[in-house]
Design a protein around this motif. Sequence first.
Motif, PDB file in Angstrom:
ATOM      1  N   TYR A  78       0.843  -1.188   0.000  1.00 56.41           N
ATOM      2  CA  TYR A  78       0.000   0.000   0.000  1.00 56.41           C
ATOM      3  C   TYR A  78       0.881   1.240   0.000  1.00 56.41           C
ATOM      4  CZ  TYR A  78      -4.280  -2.583   0.912  1.00 56.41           C
ATOM      5  OH  TYR A  78      -5.353  -3.412   0.803  1.00 56.41           O
ATOM      6  N   ALA A  79       0.397   2.287  -0.649  1.00 64.44           N
ATOM      7  CA  ALA A  79       1.104   3.570  -0.633  1.00 64.44           C
ATOM      8  C   ALA A  79       0.992   4.192   0.761  1.00 64.44           C
ATOM      9  CB  ALA A  79       0.497   4.509  -1.674  1.00 64.44           C
ATOM     10  N   GLU A  80       1.769   5.227   0.989  1.00 64.70           N
ATOM     11  CA  GLU A  80       1.725   5.927   2.267  1.00 64.70           C
ATOM     12  C   GLU A  80       0.303   6.430   2.522  1.00 64.70           C
ATOM     13  OE1 GLU A  80       3.734   6.624  -0.248  1.00 64.70           O
ATOM     14  OE2 GLU A  80       5.780   6.321   0.461  1.00 64.70           O
ATOM     15  N   GLN A  81      -0.024   6.644   3.776  1.00 64.20           N
ATOM     16  CA  GLN A  81      -1.383   7.032   4.158  1.00 64.20           C
ATOM     17  C   GLN A  81      -1.846   8.305   3.440  1.00 64.20           C
ATOM     18  OE1 GLN A  81      -3.472   5.127   5.876  1.00 64.20           O
ATOM     19  NE2 GLN A  81      -5.057   6.617   5.434  1.00 64.20           N
ATOM     20  N   TYR A  82      -0.951   9.266   3.236  1.00 64.79           N
ATOM     21  CA  TYR A  82      -1.385  10.518   2.606  1.00 64.79           C
ATOM     22  C   TYR A  82      -1.762  10.334   1.135  1.00 64.79           C
ATOM     23  CZ  TYR A  82       3.438  10.976   0.831  1.00 64.79           C
ATOM     24  OH  TYR A  82       4.650  10.773   0.210  1.00 64.79           O
ATOM     25  N   HIS A  83      -1.468   9.169   0.547  1.00 64.81           N
ATOM     26  CA  HIS A  83      -1.901   8.873  -0.819  1.00 64.81           C
ATOM     27  C   HIS A  83      -3.242   8.145  -0.866  1.00 64.81           C
ATOM     28  CE1 HIS A  83       1.626  10.206  -2.928  1.00 64.81           C
ATOM     29  NE2 HIS A  83       2.421   9.465  -2.174  1.00 64.81           N
ATOM     30  N   GLN A  84      -3.706   7.613   0.263  1.00 69.35           N
ATOM     31  CA  GLN A  84      -4.939   6.831   0.279  1.00 69.35           C
ATOM     32  C   GLN A  84      -6.156   7.729   0.069  1.00 69.35           C
ATOM     33  OE1 GLN A  84      -4.723   3.534   0.259  1.00 69.35           O
ATOM     34  NE2 GLN A  84      -2.508   3.743   0.489  1.00 69.35           N
ATOM     35  N   GLN A  85      -7.055   7.289  -0.802  1.00 68.19           N
ATOM     36  CA  GLN A  85      -8.307   8.009  -1.074  1.00 68.19           C
ATOM     37  C   GLN A  85      -8.048   9.481  -1.407  1.00 68.19           C
ATOM     38  OE1 GLN A  85     -11.314   6.424  -1.310  1.00 68.19           O
ATOM     39  NE2 GLN A  85     -10.094   4.571  -1.082  1.00 68.19           N
ATOM     40  N   TYR A  86      -7.002   9.726  -2.153  1.00 73.72           N
ATOM     41  CA  TYR A  86      -6.580  11.099  -2.462  1.00 73.72           C
ATOM     42  C   TYR A  86      -7.697  11.920  -3.109  1.00 73.72           C
ATOM     43  CZ  TYR A  86      -4.043  14.984  -4.454  1.00 73.72           C
ATOM     44  OH  TYR A  86      -3.638  16.248  -4.792  1.00 73.72           O
ATOM     45  N   LEU A  87      -8.367  11.344  -4.096  1.00 71.15           N
ATOM     46  CA  LEU A  87      -9.382  12.119  -4.811  1.00 71.15           C
ATOM     47  C   LEU A  87     -10.634  12.368  -3.984  1.00 71.15           C
ATOM     48  CD1 LEU A  87      -9.085  10.629  -8.392  1.00 71.15           C
ATOM     49  CD2 LEU A  87      -8.148  12.765  -7.514  1.00 71.15           C
ATOM     50  N   ALA A  88     -10.788  11.692  -2.867  1.00 72.73           N
ATOM     51  CA  ALA A  88     -11.938  11.920  -2.003  1.00 72.73           C
ATOM     52  C   ALA A  88     -11.745  13.131  -1.091  1.00 72.73           C
ATOM     53  CB  ALA A  88     -12.214  10.678  -1.155  1.00 72.73           C
ATOM     54  N   ARG A  89     -10.530  13.677  -1.047  1.00 68.05           N
ATOM     55  CA  ARG A  89     -10.257  14.812  -0.163  1.00 68.05           C
ATOM     56  C   ARG A  89     -10.635  16.129  -0.833  1.00 68.05           C
ATOM     57  NH1 ARG A  89      -4.398  12.784   0.941  1.00 68.05           N
ATOM     58  NH2 ARG A  89      -4.910  10.878   2.035  1.00 68.05           N
ATOM     59  N   PRO A  90     -11.312  16.998  -0.091  1.00 70.24           N
ATOM     60  CA  PRO A  90     -11.632  18.321  -0.649  1.00 70.24           C
ATOM     61  C   PRO A  90     -10.365  19.032  -1.117  1.00 70.24           C
ATOM     62  CG  PRO A  90     -12.838  17.949   1.384  1.00 70.24           C
ATOM     63  CD  PRO A  90     -11.850  16.810   1.250  1.00 70.24           C
ATOM     64  N   GLY A  91     -10.440  19.643  -2.280  1.00 68.30           N
ATOM     65  CA  GLY A  91      -9.315  20.398  -2.815  1.00 68.30           C
ATOM     66  C   GLY A  91      -8.335  19.596  -3.648  1.00 68.30           C
ATOM     67  N   SER A  92      -8.487  18.289  -3.695  1.00 62.01           N
ATOM     68  CA  SER A  92      -7.514  17.472  -4.427  1.00 62.01           C
ATOM     69  C   SER A  92      -7.841  17.350  -5.908  1.00 62.01           C
ATOM     70  CB  SER A  92      -7.429  16.071  -3.819  1.00 62.01           C
ATOM     71  OG  SER A  92      -8.656  15.393  -4.014  1.00 62.01           O
ATOM     72  N   ARG A  93      -9.073  17.486  -6.276  1.00 61.03           N
ATOM     73  CA  ARG A  93      -9.473  17.202  -7.652  1.00 61.03           C
ATOM     74  C   ARG A  93      -8.943  18.177  -8.694  1.00 61.03           C
ATOM     75  NH1 ARG A  93     -15.052  14.518  -6.295  1.00 61.03           N
ATOM     76  NH2 ARG A  93     -14.152  12.670  -5.371  1.00 61.03           N
ATOM     77  N   PRO A  94      -8.701  19.426  -8.369  1.00 60.01           N
ATOM     78  CA  PRO A  94      -8.144  20.300  -9.413  1.00 60.01           C
ATOM     79  C   PRO A  94      -6.804  19.785  -9.946  1.00 60.01           C
ATOM     80  CG  PRO A  94      -9.006  21.634  -7.637  1.00 60.01           C
ATOM     81  CD  PRO A  94      -9.058  20.193  -7.176  1.00 60.01           C
ATOM     82  N   TYR A  95      -6.074  19.017  -9.125  1.00 61.92           N
ATOM     83  CA  TYR A  95      -4.789  18.487  -9.565  1.00 61.92           C
ATOM     84  C   TYR A  95      -4.922  17.191 -10.346  1.00 61.92           C
ATOM     85  CZ  TYR A  95      -0.296  16.221  -9.581  1.00 61.92           C
ATOM     86  OH  TYR A  95       0.837  15.580  -9.988  1.00 61.92           O
ATOM     87  N   CYS A  96      -6.039  16.527 -10.248  1.00 58.65           N
ATOM     88  CA  CYS A  96      -6.228  15.197 -10.828  1.00 58.65           C
ATOM     89  C   CYS A  96      -5.601  15.086 -12.210  1.00 58.65           C
ATOM     90  CB  CYS A  96      -7.718  14.885 -10.905  1.00 58.65           C
ATOM     91  SG  CYS A  96      -8.091  13.317 -11.664  1.00 58.65           S
ATOM     92  N   SER A  97      -4.621  14.191 -12.350  1.00 60.44           N
ATOM     93  CA  SER A  97      -3.944  14.044 -13.642  1.00 60.44           C
ATOM     94  C   SER A  97      -4.143  12.649 -14.219  1.00 60.44           C
ATOM     95  CB  SER A  97      -2.452  14.343 -13.491  1.00 60.44           C
ATOM     96  OG  SER A  97      -1.857  13.383 -12.636  1.00 60.44           O
ATOM     97  N   ALA A  98      -5.245  12.012 -13.886  1.00 61.95           N
ATOM     98  CA  ALA A  98      -5.472  10.647 -14.339  1.00 61.95           C
ATOM     99  C   ALA A  98      -5.711  10.552 -15.846  1.00 61.95           C
ATOM    100  CB  ALA A  98      -6.636  10.014 -13.582  1.00 61.95           C
ATOM    101  N   MET A  99      -6.103  11.601 -16.484  1.00 60.84           N
ATOM    102  CA  MET A  99      -6.235  11.676 -17.943  1.00 60.84           C
ATOM    103  C   MET A  99      -7.214  10.667 -18.553  1.00 60.84           C
ATOM    104  SD  MET A  99      -4.185  14.199 -18.374  1.00 60.84           S
ATOM    105  CE  MET A  99      -4.051  14.308 -20.139  1.00 60.84           C
ATOM    106  N   PRO A 100      -8.464  10.576 -18.047  1.00 58.30           N
ATOM    107  CA  PRO A 100      -9.426   9.684 -18.692  1.00 58.30           C
ATOM    108  C   PRO A 100      -9.576  10.048 -20.168  1.00 58.30           C
ATOM    109  CG  PRO A 100     -10.313  10.537 -16.642  1.00 58.30           C
ATOM    110  CD  PRO A 100      -9.051  11.291 -16.919  1.00 58.30           C
ATOM    111  N   THR A 101      -9.796   9.062 -20.992  1.00 59.71           N
ATOM    112  CA  THR A 101      -9.885   9.295 -22.438  1.00 59.71           C
ATOM    113  C   THR A 101     -11.265   9.740 -22.880  1.00 59.71           C
ATOM    114  OG1 THR A 101     -10.536   7.021 -22.896  1.00 59.71           O
ATOM    115  CG2 THR A 101      -8.157   7.502 -22.849  1.00 59.71           C
TER     116      THR A 101
END
Length: 152
Positions: A78-101
Amino acid sequence: PATLSFTDVMRQFLQCHDPSQVNGQGNDHGTQYRTAFYYTTEDQRRIGEAAIEKYQEKLGRPISTEVRALGGDNVFYYAEQYHQQYLARPGSRPYCSAMPTGVSLGPHTEWCPEDLQEAYAPKLGEDYWAKHAPKPHCVLREPHEQITWPPQ
């Protein structure tokens, strides 16, 4: 399995990033950002490989998703705790770089092996995908809470 089918998981997985990118998504690069699918059963392997084959056909370019059995010599960390459920945290989505097609894998009847279609029928209908399918530039925009389906 009572709430979500493995076919739902594979559809979300392939549609929520660009599986044709090698070792990265957007501005994030390195093996830790590779696209990977680890299975624990033969049914999962068959469903995953069928989904990948169909999505590659729909994308029109090779998919680089790593496919491996989980277990044995293949250890998962598992990744470090601060990486868990990253996109569920307020303010994290503007950075989202998952690049869905923006390309849909489509209903499981188009890609799931025929002998597995009944046992792994999706629990999420096309109404779910119409509302919550990933869009280009981000996986999920709202809500920040876990999605409950069908809506209550």
